[in-house]
Design a protein around this motif. Structure first.
Motif, mmCIF file in Angstrom:
data_model
loop_
_atom_site.group_PDB
_atom_site.id
_atom_site.type_symbol
_atom_site.label_atom_id
_atom_site.label_comp_id
_atom_site.label_asym_id
_atom_site.label_seq_id
_atom_site.Cartn_x
_atom_site.Cartn_y
_atom_site.Cartn_z
ATOM 1 N N THR A 85 105.672 -66.402 -124.370
ATOM 2 C CA THR A 85 104.542 -65.744 -123.742
ATOM 3 C C THR A 85 103.896 -64.953 -124.755
ATOM 4 N N VAL A 86 103.979 -65.142 -126.166
ATOM 5 C CA VAL A 86 102.948 -64.770 -127.089
ATOM 6 C C VAL A 86 101.614 -64.621 -126.401
ATOM 7 N N SER A 87 100.747 -63.661 -126.872
ATOM 8 C CA SER A 87 99.544 -63.412 -126.234
ATOM 9 C C SER A 87 98.509 -64.509 -126.189
ATOM 10 N N ASP A 88 98.672 -65.365 -127.170
ATOM 11 C CA ASP A 88 97.720 -66.515 -127.404
ATOM 12 C C ASP A 88 97.995 -67.569 -126.715
ATOM 13 N N ARG A 89 99.048 -67.458 -125.889
ATOM 14 C CA ARG A 89 99.386 -68.613 -124.948
ATOM 15 C C ARG A 89 99.327 -68.374 -123.388
ATOM 16 N N SER A 90 99.532 -69.525 -122.680
ATOM 17 C CA SER A 90 99.592 -69.014 -121.137
ATOM 18 C C SER A 90 100.677 -68.476 -120.926
ATOM 19 N N ASN A 91 100.986 -67.935 -119.714
ATOM 20 C CA ASN A 91 102.125 -67.159 -119.242
ATOM 21 C C ASN A 91 102.428 -67.699 -117.923
ATOM 22 N N LEU A 92 101.694 -68.868 -117.478
ATOM 23 C CA LEU A 92 101.902 -69.379 -116.156
ATOM 24 C C LEU A 92 103.107 -69.866 -115.705
ATOM 25 N N ALA A 93 103.955 -70.594 -116.693
ATOM 26 C CA ALA A 93 105.483 -70.999 -116.475
ATOM 27 C C ALA A 93 106.252 -69.717 -116.158
ATOM 28 N N MET A 94 105.852 -68.702 -116.793
ATOM 29 C CA MET A 94 106.991 -67.509 -116.510
ATOM 30 C C MET A 94 106.573 -66.953 -115.345
ATOM 31 N N ILE A 95 105.282 -66.921 -114.948
ATOM 32 C CA ILE A 95 104.872 -66.292 -113.591
ATOM 33 C C ILE A 95 105.318 -66.961 -112.498
ATOM 34 N N VAL A 96 105.264 -68.512 -112.586
ATOM 35 C CA VAL A 96 105.928 -69.287 -111.729
ATOM 36 C C VAL A 96 107.546 -69.231 -111.358
ATOM 37 N N VAL A 111 108.950 -66.256 -111.858
ATOM 38 C CA VAL A 111 109.178 -64.870 -111.298
ATOM 39 C C VAL A 111 108.725 -65.091 -109.677
ATOM 40 N N GLU A 112 107.937 -65.837 -109.566
ATOM 41 C CA GLU A 112 107.259 -65.969 -108.027
ATOM 42 C C GLU A 112 108.519 -66.685 -107.253
ATOM 43 N N ASP A 113 108.895 -67.789 -107.770
ATOM 44 C CA ASP A 113 110.038 -68.340 -106.985
ATOM 45 C C ASP A 113 111.272 -67.470 -106.755
ATOM 46 N N PHE A 114 111.544 -66.768 -107.993
ATOM 47 C CA PHE A 114 112.639 -65.879 -107.644
ATOM 48 C C PHE A 114 112.291 -64.600 -106.530
ATOM 49 N N LEU A 115 111.166 -64.059 -106.357
ATOM 50 C CA LEU A 115 110.822 -63.167 -105.525
ATOM 51 C C LEU A 115 110.650 -63.589 -104.245
ATOM 52 N N ARG A 116 110.076 -64.862 -104.260
ATOM 53 C CA ARG A 116 109.660 -65.522 -102.788
ATOM 54 C C ARG A 116 110.989 -65.990 -102.028
ATOM 55 N N SER A 117 111.919 -66.360 -102.951
ATOM 56 C CA SER A 117 113.330 -66.850 -102.360
ATOM 57 C C SER A 117 114.105 -65.466 -101.768
ATOM 58 N N ARG A 118 113.600 -64.538 -102.307
ATOM 59 C CA ARG A 118 114.238 -63.232 -101.774
ATOM 60 C C ARG A 118 113.490 -62.472 -100.612
ATOM 61 N N GLY A 119 112.244 -63.069 -100.184
ATOM 62 C CA GLY A 119 111.677 -62.475 -99.068
ATOM 63 C C GLY A 119 110.478 -61.657 -99.453
ATOM 64 N N PHE A 120 110.202 -61.585 -100.635
ATOM 65 C CA PHE A 120 108.967 -60.815 -101.089
ATOM 66 C C PHE A 120 107.673 -61.559 -100.651
ATOM 67 N N ARG A 121 106.606 -60.746 -100.430
ATOM 68 C CA ARG A 121 105.365 -60.992 -100.257
ATOM 69 C C ARG A 121 104.517 -61.055 -101.517
ATOM 70 N N VAL A 122 104.408 -62.062 -102.116
ATOM 71 C CA VAL A 122 103.946 -62.560 -103.650
ATOM 72 C C VAL A 122 102.442 -62.860 -103.434
ATOM 73 N N GLN A 123 101.642 -62.204 -104.414
ATOM 74 C CA GLN A 123 100.203 -62.391 -104.819
ATOM 75 C C GLN A 123 100.066 -62.721 -106.013
ATOM 76 N N ARG A 124 99.514 -64.170 -106.499
ATOM 77 C CA ARG A 124 99.285 -64.198 -108.068
ATOM 78 C C ARG A 124 97.644 -63.605 -108.308
ATOM 79 N N ILE A 125 97.488 -63.016 -109.421
ATOM 80 C CA ILE A 125 96.057 -62.399 -109.760
ATOM 81 C C ILE A 125 95.684 -63.356 -110.938
ATOM 82 N N VAL A 126 94.985 -64.381 -110.532
ATOM 83 C CA VAL A 126 94.341 -65.353 -111.609
ATOM 84 C C VAL A 126 93.442 -64.529 -112.543
ATOM 85 N N ASP A 127 93.305 -64.978 -113.657
ATOM 86 C CA ASP A 127 92.549 -64.444 -114.601
ATOM 87 C C ASP A 127 91.370 -65.692 -114.868
#
Length: 381
Positions: free
Chosen positions: A16-27, A29-45
Protein backbone atom coordinates in the motif's frame (compact mmCIF):
# COMPACT_ATOMS: atom_id res chain seq x y z
CA UNK A 1 -1.66 -11.68 20.79
CA UNK A 2 -1.75 -14.51 18.24
CA UNK A 3 -4.61 -12.84 16.35
CA UNK A 4 -2.86 -9.49 16.07
CA UNK A 5 0.24 -11.21 14.61
CA UNK A 6 -1.91 -13.04 12.07
CA UNK A 7 -3.57 -9.77 11.13
CA UNK A 8 -0.25 -7.93 10.94
CA UNK A 9 1.09 -10.61 8.59
CA UNK A 10 -1.88 -10.02 6.27
CA UNK A 11 -1.59 -6.24 6.47
CA UNK A 12 2.13 -6.15 5.68
CA UNK A 13 1.53 -8.34 2.62
CA UNK A 14 -0.59 -5.59 1.04
CA UNK A 15 1.71 -3.26 -0.91
CA UNK A 16 0.00 0.00 0.00
CA UNK A 17 2.76 2.43 -0.95
CA UNK A 18 1.00 5.75 -1.49
CA UNK A 19 1.28 5.63 -5.29
CA UNK A 20 -0.78 2.41 -5.33
CA UNK A 21 -4.40 1.55 -4.63
CA UNK A 22 -5.26 0.47 -1.09
CA UNK A 23 -8.58 -1.16 -2.01
CA UNK A 24 -7.49 -4.77 -1.54
CA UNK A 25 -6.45 -4.00 2.02
CA UNK A 26 -9.67 -2.06 2.66
CA UNK A 27 -11.70 -5.08 1.50
CA UNK A 28 -9.80 -7.28 3.95
CA UNK A 29 -10.44 -4.90 6.85
CA UNK A 30 -14.11 -4.53 5.86
CA UNK A 31 -14.65 -8.29 5.81
CA UNK A 32 -12.85 -8.70 9.14
CA UNK A 33 -15.05 -6.12 10.83
CA UNK A 34 -18.37 -7.03 9.21
CA UNK A 35 -17.92 -10.65 10.29
CA UNK A 36 -17.73 -9.32 13.86
CA UNK A 37 -20.89 -7.25 13.70
CA UNK A 38 -19.42 -3.82 12.98
CA UNK A 39 -21.37 -1.26 11.01
CA UNK A 40 -18.99 -0.44 8.19
CA UNK A 41 -18.91 2.42 5.71
CA UNK A 42 -16.35 2.85 2.94
CA UNK A 43 -15.34 6.44 2.13
CA UNK A 44 -14.39 6.37 -1.54
CA UNK A 45 -11.98 8.88 -3.05
CA UNK A 46 -13.53 10.54 -6.10
CA UNK A 47 -10.15 11.09 -7.77
CA UNK A 48 -8.09 8.00 -6.88
CA UNK A 49 -8.60 4.25 -6.77
CA UNK A 50 -8.50 4.43 -3.00
CA UNK A 51 -10.80 4.58 -0.02
CA UNK A 52 -10.94 5.22 3.67
CA UNK A 53 -13.05 3.24 6.09
CA UNK A 54 -15.21 3.94 9.12
CA UNK A 55 -16.56 1.19 11.36
CA UNK A 56 -18.54 1.20 14.59
CA UNK A 57 -19.95 -1.27 17.07
CA UNK A 58 -22.03 -0.71 20.19
CA UNK A 59 -24.79 1.77 20.98
CA UNK A 60 -25.12 4.89 18.82
CA UNK A 61 -24.50 7.35 21.63
CA UNK A 62 -21.97 10.04 22.41
CA UNK A 63 -18.77 8.97 24.09
CA UNK A 64 -16.83 5.82 23.48
CA UNK A 65 -13.43 5.39 21.93
CA UNK A 66 -12.15 6.25 18.45
CA UNK A 67 -9.02 4.52 17.13
CA UNK A 68 -7.40 5.84 13.95
CA UNK A 69 -4.72 4.54 11.58
CA UNK A 70 -3.61 5.12 8.00
CA UNK A 71 -3.32 2.33 5.46
CA UNK A 72 -0.49 3.63 3.26
CA UNK A 73 3.24 3.15 3.69
CA UNK A 74 6.34 4.84 2.30
CA UNK A 75 8.25 3.37 -0.68
CA UNK A 76 11.01 0.79 -0.45
CA UNK A 77 12.64 1.59 -3.80
CA UNK A 78 16.29 2.54 -3.35
CA UNK A 79 16.49 1.02 0.11
CA UNK A 80 18.69 -1.97 0.96
CA UNK A 81 16.46 -4.53 2.72
CA UNK A 82 17.82 -7.79 4.14
CA UNK A 83 14.29 -9.28 4.33
CA UNK A 84 11.33 -9.09 1.93
CA UNK A 85 9.66 -5.73 2.72
CA UNK A 86 6.12 -6.97 2.09
CA UNK A 87 6.37 -10.22 4.01
CA UNK A 88 6.32 -10.28 7.80
CA UNK A 89 9.58 -11.79 9.03
CA UNK A 90 10.19 -12.60 12.68
CA UNK A 91 13.70 -12.59 14.09
CA UNK A 92 13.64 -13.08 17.84
CA UNK A 93 11.45 -10.39 19.33
CA UNK A 94 11.46 -8.23 16.21
CA UNK A 95 8.90 -8.31 13.41
CA UNK A 96 10.24 -6.93 10.13
CA UNK A 97 8.26 -5.53 7.20
CA UNK A 98 7.26 -2.25 5.62
CA UNK A 99 4.68 -0.55 7.79
CA UNK A 100 5.19 -2.65 10.91
CA UNK A 101 5.96 0.52 12.86
CA UNK A 102 4.35 3.13 10.59
CA UNK A 103 1.64 2.09 11.23
CA UNK A 104 0.20 -1.33 10.48
CA UNK A 105 1.29 -2.60 13.88
CA UNK A 106 -1.23 -0.29 15.51
CA UNK A 107 -3.86 -1.16 12.90
CA UNK A 108 -3.38 -4.84 13.70
CA UNK A 109 -3.96 -4.09 17.39
CA UNK A 110 -7.05 -2.05 16.45
CA UNK A 111 -8.50 -5.10 14.73
CA UNK A 112 -7.51 -7.37 17.61
CA UNK A 113 -9.38 -5.20 20.10
CA UNK A 114 -12.32 -5.10 17.66
CA UNK A 115 -12.38 -8.88 17.83
CA UNK A 116 -12.27 -8.77 21.63
CA UNK A 117 -15.15 -6.32 22.07
CA UNK A 118 -17.57 -7.64 19.46
CA UNK A 119 -19.01 -10.30 21.77
CA UNK A 120 -19.24 -8.00 24.80
CA UNK A 121 -22.16 -5.95 26.08
CA UNK A 122 -21.03 -2.38 25.40
CA UNK A 123 -22.15 0.80 27.14
CA UNK A 124 -20.42 3.03 24.58
CA UNK A 125 -19.29 2.57 20.98
CA UNK A 126 -15.92 1.55 19.62
CA UNK A 127 -15.21 3.49 16.44
CA UNK A 128 -12.44 2.75 13.98
CA UNK A 129 -11.13 5.02 11.24
CA UNK A 130 -8.72 3.96 8.49
CA UNK A 131 -7.38 6.60 6.10
CA UNK A 132 -5.10 6.68 3.07
CA UNK A 133 -2.39 8.90 1.57
CA UNK A 134 -1.23 10.08 4.98
CA UNK A 135 2.39 9.71 3.95
CA UNK A 136 2.09 12.36 1.24
CA UNK A 137 0.78 15.08 3.54
CA UNK A 138 -2.41 13.79 5.19
CA UNK A 139 -4.13 14.10 1.81
CA UNK A 140 -6.64 11.29 2.33
CA UNK A 141 -8.10 12.43 5.62
CA UNK A 142 -8.29 15.99 4.29
CA UNK A 143 -10.47 14.69 1.46
CA UNK A 144 -12.51 12.62 3.92
CA UNK A 145 -12.90 15.42 6.44
CA UNK A 146 -16.25 16.84 5.32
CA UNK A 147 -17.87 13.41 5.56
CA UNK A 148 -16.50 12.57 8.99
CA UNK A 149 -18.51 14.65 11.52
CA UNK A 150 -21.81 12.71 11.23
CA UNK A 151 -19.90 9.42 11.28
CA UNK A 152 -17.52 10.11 14.16
CA UNK A 153 -19.97 11.91 16.43
CA UNK A 154 -18.49 12.94 19.78
CA UNK A 155 -16.12 10.24 21.11
CA UNK A 156 -14.75 10.64 24.61
CA UNK A 157 -11.23 10.21 23.25
CA UNK A 158 -9.50 9.51 19.95
CA UNK A 159 -6.13 7.78 19.72
CA UNK A 160 -4.08 8.10 16.54
CA UNK A 161 -1.62 5.23 16.72
CA UNK A 162 1.47 6.72 15.09
CA UNK A 163 4.71 5.41 16.65
CA UNK A 164 5.50 7.25 19.89
CA UNK A 165 7.12 4.36 21.82
CA UNK A 166 3.82 4.25 23.74
CA UNK A 167 4.22 7.76 25.11
CA UNK A 168 1.19 10.05 24.92
CA UNK A 169 1.92 12.75 22.37
CA UNK A 170 -0.14 15.86 23.00
CA UNK A 171 1.32 18.15 20.36
CA UNK A 172 2.84 18.45 16.93
CA UNK A 173 3.26 21.30 14.46
CA UNK A 174 0.94 21.97 11.55
CA UNK A 175 2.21 22.03 8.00
CA UNK A 176 1.52 23.69 4.65
CA UNK A 177 3.34 22.89 1.43
CA UNK A 178 3.49 24.98 -1.77
CA UNK A 179 4.63 24.85 -5.36
CA UNK A 180 6.00 28.07 -6.82
CA UNK A 181 5.90 28.35 -10.59
CA UNK A 182 8.33 31.08 -11.62
CA UNK A 183 8.35 32.78 -14.99
CA UNK A 184 10.99 34.92 -16.67
CA UNK A 185 12.15 35.46 -20.25
CA UNK A 186 14.02 33.07 -22.53
CA UNK A 187 17.08 34.43 -24.33
CA UNK A 188 20.69 33.83 -25.35
CA UNK A 189 23.11 33.81 -22.44
CA UNK A 190 25.39 36.25 -24.29
CA UNK A 191 22.70 38.86 -23.65
CA UNK A 192 21.75 37.52 -20.21
CA UNK A 193 21.39 40.88 -18.42
CA UNK A 194 18.68 41.97 -20.86
CA UNK A 195 16.34 39.10 -19.93
CA UNK A 196 14.57 38.02 -16.72
CA UNK A 197 16.27 34.86 -15.49
CA UNK A 198 13.64 32.68 -13.81
CA UNK A 199 16.27 31.01 -11.64
CA UNK A 200 17.45 34.41 -10.40
CA UNK A 201 13.86 35.22 -9.44
CA UNK A 202 13.60 31.85 -7.70
CA UNK A 203 16.83 32.32 -5.77
CA UNK A 204 15.70 35.75 -4.56
CA UNK A 205 12.46 34.14 -3.37
CA UNK A 206 14.48 31.50 -1.51
CA UNK A 207 16.27 34.39 0.18
CA UNK A 208 12.93 35.78 1.34
CA UNK A 209 11.93 32.37 2.73
CA UNK A 210 15.23 32.19 4.60
CA UNK A 211 14.53 35.66 5.96
CA UNK A 212 11.17 34.49 7.27
CA UNK A 213 12.98 31.62 8.98
CA UNK A 214 15.39 34.04 10.65
CA UNK A 215 12.51 36.15 11.99
CA UNK A 216 10.73 33.06 13.32
CA UNK A 217 13.92 31.85 14.97
CA UNK A 218 14.94 35.17 16.49
CA UNK A 219 11.65 36.80 17.50
CA UNK A 220 8.84 34.30 16.87
CA UNK A 221 6.81 32.14 19.22
CA UNK A 222 8.68 29.31 20.93
CA UNK A 223 7.73 26.01 22.47
CA UNK A 224 10.56 24.24 24.26
CA UNK A 225 8.74 20.89 23.99
CA UNK A 226 9.97 20.60 20.39
CA UNK A 227 13.52 19.82 19.27
CA UNK A 228 13.25 22.87 17.00
CA UNK A 229 11.19 25.17 19.23
CA UNK A 230 9.92 27.61 16.60
CA UNK A 231 8.04 27.61 13.29
CA UNK A 232 10.27 26.32 10.50
CA UNK A 233 10.55 27.14 6.79
CA UNK A 234 12.07 24.83 4.21
CA UNK A 235 12.82 24.81 0.47
CA UNK A 236 13.04 21.22 -0.71
CA UNK A 237 13.35 21.41 -4.49
CA UNK A 238 14.40 23.96 -7.11
CA UNK A 239 14.64 23.18 -10.81
CA UNK A 240 14.81 25.14 -14.05
CA UNK A 241 16.73 25.80 -17.21
CA UNK A 242 17.46 23.68 -20.28
CA UNK A 243 21.05 24.55 -21.27
CA UNK A 244 23.84 26.79 -20.06
CA UNK A 245 23.66 29.11 -23.05
CA UNK A 246 19.94 29.79 -22.55
CA UNK A 247 18.49 32.23 -20.05
CA UNK A 248 15.81 30.11 -18.32
CA UNK A 249 12.28 31.42 -18.54
CA UNK A 250 10.79 28.83 -16.18
CA UNK A 251 11.65 27.46 -12.75
CA UNK A 252 9.79 25.41 -10.18
CA UNK A 253 10.27 25.48 -6.43
CA UNK A 254 8.74 23.40 -3.63
CA UNK A 255 8.62 24.82 -0.12
CA UNK A 256 6.84 24.34 3.17
CA UNK A 257 6.42 25.71 6.65
CA UNK A 258 5.70 23.79 9.84
CA UNK A 259 4.07 26.02 12.39
CA UNK A 260 3.56 26.10 16.11
CA UNK A 261 0.02 26.30 17.43
CA UNK A 262 0.76 29.88 18.48
CA UNK A 263 1.41 30.93 14.86
CA UNK A 264 -1.51 31.46 12.48
CA UNK A 265 -0.92 29.54 9.21
CA UNK A 266 -3.22 31.89 7.31
CA UNK A 267 -1.10 34.85 8.31
CA UNK A 268 2.09 33.00 7.41
CA UNK A 269 0.68 32.22 3.97
CA UNK A 270 -0.15 35.89 3.47
CA UNK A 271 3.46 36.76 4.35
CA UNK A 272 4.73 34.13 1.92
CA UNK A 273 2.64 35.58 -0.90
CA UNK A 274 3.76 39.10 0.01
CA UNK A 275 7.37 37.90 -0.19
CA UNK A 276 6.71 36.60 -3.70
CA UNK A 277 5.21 39.94 -4.71
CA UNK A 278 8.17 41.81 -3.25
CA UNK A 279 10.60 39.72 -5.29
CA UNK A 280 8.79 40.17 -8.60
CA UNK A 281 8.57 43.93 -7.97
CA UNK A 282 12.38 44.06 -8.19
CA UNK A 283 12.34 42.66 -11.74
CA UNK A 284 10.80 43.78 -15.04
CA UNK A 285 7.08 42.96 -15.47
CA UNK A 286 7.86 39.65 -17.17
CA UNK A 287 8.80 38.15 -13.78
CA UNK A 288 6.03 36.15 -12.11
CA UNK A 289 5.76 33.87 -9.09
CA UNK A 290 2.60 31.79 -8.81
CA UNK A 291 2.14 30.01 -5.48
CA UNK A 292 -0.08 26.93 -5.36
CA UNK A 293 -0.99 25.23 -2.08
CA UNK A 294 -0.29 21.50 -2.37
CA UNK A 295 -1.12 19.92 0.97
CA UNK A 296 -1.29 20.65 4.64
CA UNK A 297 -2.70 19.67 7.97
CA UNK A 298 -3.42 21.42 11.26
CA UNK A 299 -1.24 21.02 14.28
CA UNK A 300 -2.17 19.32 17.52
CA UNK A 301 -2.09 21.04 20.88
CA UNK A 302 -3.58 19.37 23.95
CA UNK A 303 -3.01 20.53 27.51
CA UNK A 304 -1.13 18.04 29.65
CA UNK A 305 -3.74 18.69 32.35
CA UNK A 306 -6.67 17.69 30.11
CA UNK A 307 -8.58 14.79 31.69
CA UNK A 308 -8.44 12.72 28.50
CA UNK A 309 -4.65 12.98 28.51
CA UNK A 310 -4.59 11.61 32.04
CA UNK A 311 -7.00 8.90 30.91
CA UNK A 312 -4.74 7.81 28.05
CA UNK A 313 -1.68 7.88 30.29
CA UNK A 314 -3.44 5.66 32.82
CA UNK A 315 -4.00 3.05 30.11
CA UNK A 316 -0.44 2.90 28.80
CA UNK A 317 1.64 4.16 31.74
CA UNK A 318 3.48 6.56 29.45
CA UNK A 319 4.57 10.15 29.89
CA UNK A 320 3.41 13.03 27.72
CA UNK A 321 5.53 14.15 24.79
CA UNK A 322 5.52 16.21 21.61
CA UNK A 323 6.49 14.74 18.23
CA UNK A 324 8.37 16.39 15.40
CA UNK A 325 6.37 14.70 12.64
CA UNK A 326 2.82 15.52 11.58
CA UNK A 327 -0.18 13.25 12.05
CA UNK A 328 -3.89 13.10 11.34
CA UNK A 329 -4.59 13.95 14.98
CA UNK A 330 -4.71 17.64 14.13
CA UNK A 331 -7.60 17.01 11.73
CA UNK A 332 -9.57 15.04 14.32
CA UNK A 333 -8.85 17.69 16.95
CA UNK A 334 -10.10 20.39 14.57
CA UNK A 335 -13.43 18.52 14.46
CA UNK A 336 -13.78 18.99 18.22
CA UNK A 337 -12.66 15.48 19.18
CA UNK A 338 -10.20 15.22 22.12
CA UNK A 339 -7.24 13.49 20.47
CA UNK A 340 -3.82 12.18 21.42
CA UNK A 341 -1.15 10.30 19.48
CA UNK A 342 0.06 7.06 21.02
CA UNK A 343 1.33 3.95 19.31
CA UNK A 344 4.01 1.26 19.24
CA UNK A 345 7.47 1.72 17.75
CA UNK A 346 9.85 4.59 17.20
CA UNK A 347 9.52 6.88 14.19
CA UNK A 348 13.12 8.04 14.61
CA UNK A 349 14.60 4.56 14.89
CA UNK A 350 12.37 2.48 12.61
CA UNK A 351 9.92 4.58 10.59
CA UNK A 352 10.62 4.97 6.85
CA UNK A 353 13.87 2.99 7.10
CA UNK A 354 15.02 -0.22 5.40
CA UNK A 355 14.41 -3.30 7.54
CA UNK A 356 11.63 -1.47 9.38
CA UNK A 357 10.51 -3.50 12.37
CA UNK A 358 8.28 -3.47 15.41
CA UNK A 359 9.21 -5.20 18.66
CA UNK A 360 6.96 -7.68 20.39
CA UNK A 361 7.40 -5.63 23.56
CA UNK A 362 5.92 -2.55 21.91
CA UNK A 363 3.03 -4.50 20.38
CA UNK A 364 2.26 -6.03 23.77
CA UNK A 365 2.26 -2.60 25.38
CA UNK A 366 -0.15 -1.33 22.72
CA UNK A 367 -2.42 -4.32 23.27
CA UNK A 368 -2.50 -3.61 27.01
CA UNK A 369 -3.37 0.05 26.39
CA UNK A 370 -6.30 -0.79 24.13
CA UNK A 371 -7.57 -3.51 26.44
CA UNK A 372 -7.45 -1.08 29.37
CA UNK A 373 -9.30 1.51 27.32
CA UNK A 374 -11.99 -0.97 26.33
CA UNK A 375 -12.51 -2.08 29.94
CA UNK A 376 -12.80 1.47 31.27
CA UNK A 377 -14.74 3.17 28.47
CA UNK A 378 -16.65 0.51 26.55
CA UNK A 379 -17.60 -2.43 28.75
CA UNK A 380 -20.50 -2.53 31.15
CA UNK A 381 -19.52 -3.42 34.68
Amino acid sequence: MTLSLEVLERLVAFNTVSDRSNLAMIVYVEDFLRSRGFRVQRIVDAEEEKAGLFAEIGPSVDGGLLLSAHSDVVPVIGQDWSVPPFKLTRQGERLFGRGTTDMKGFLAEMLAVADAVHARDLKAPLKLLVSYDEEIGCVGISRMKDRLPPLLGRPRLAIVGEPTEMQVAIGHKGKRAYRADIRGEVGHSALAPTFVNALHVAVDFVGKVRGMQKVARDTGARNAAYDVPYTTFHVGQLSGGTALNFVPDKATLLCEFRHLAEDDPEEIEVQLRQAAEAVTAEFPPAAQISLQALAGYPGLSMAASDPVVSLARSWCGGDTTHVAFGTEAGVLSSLGIPTVVCGPGSMAEQGHKPDEFISMLQLNACSVMLQNGAKQVLYRS
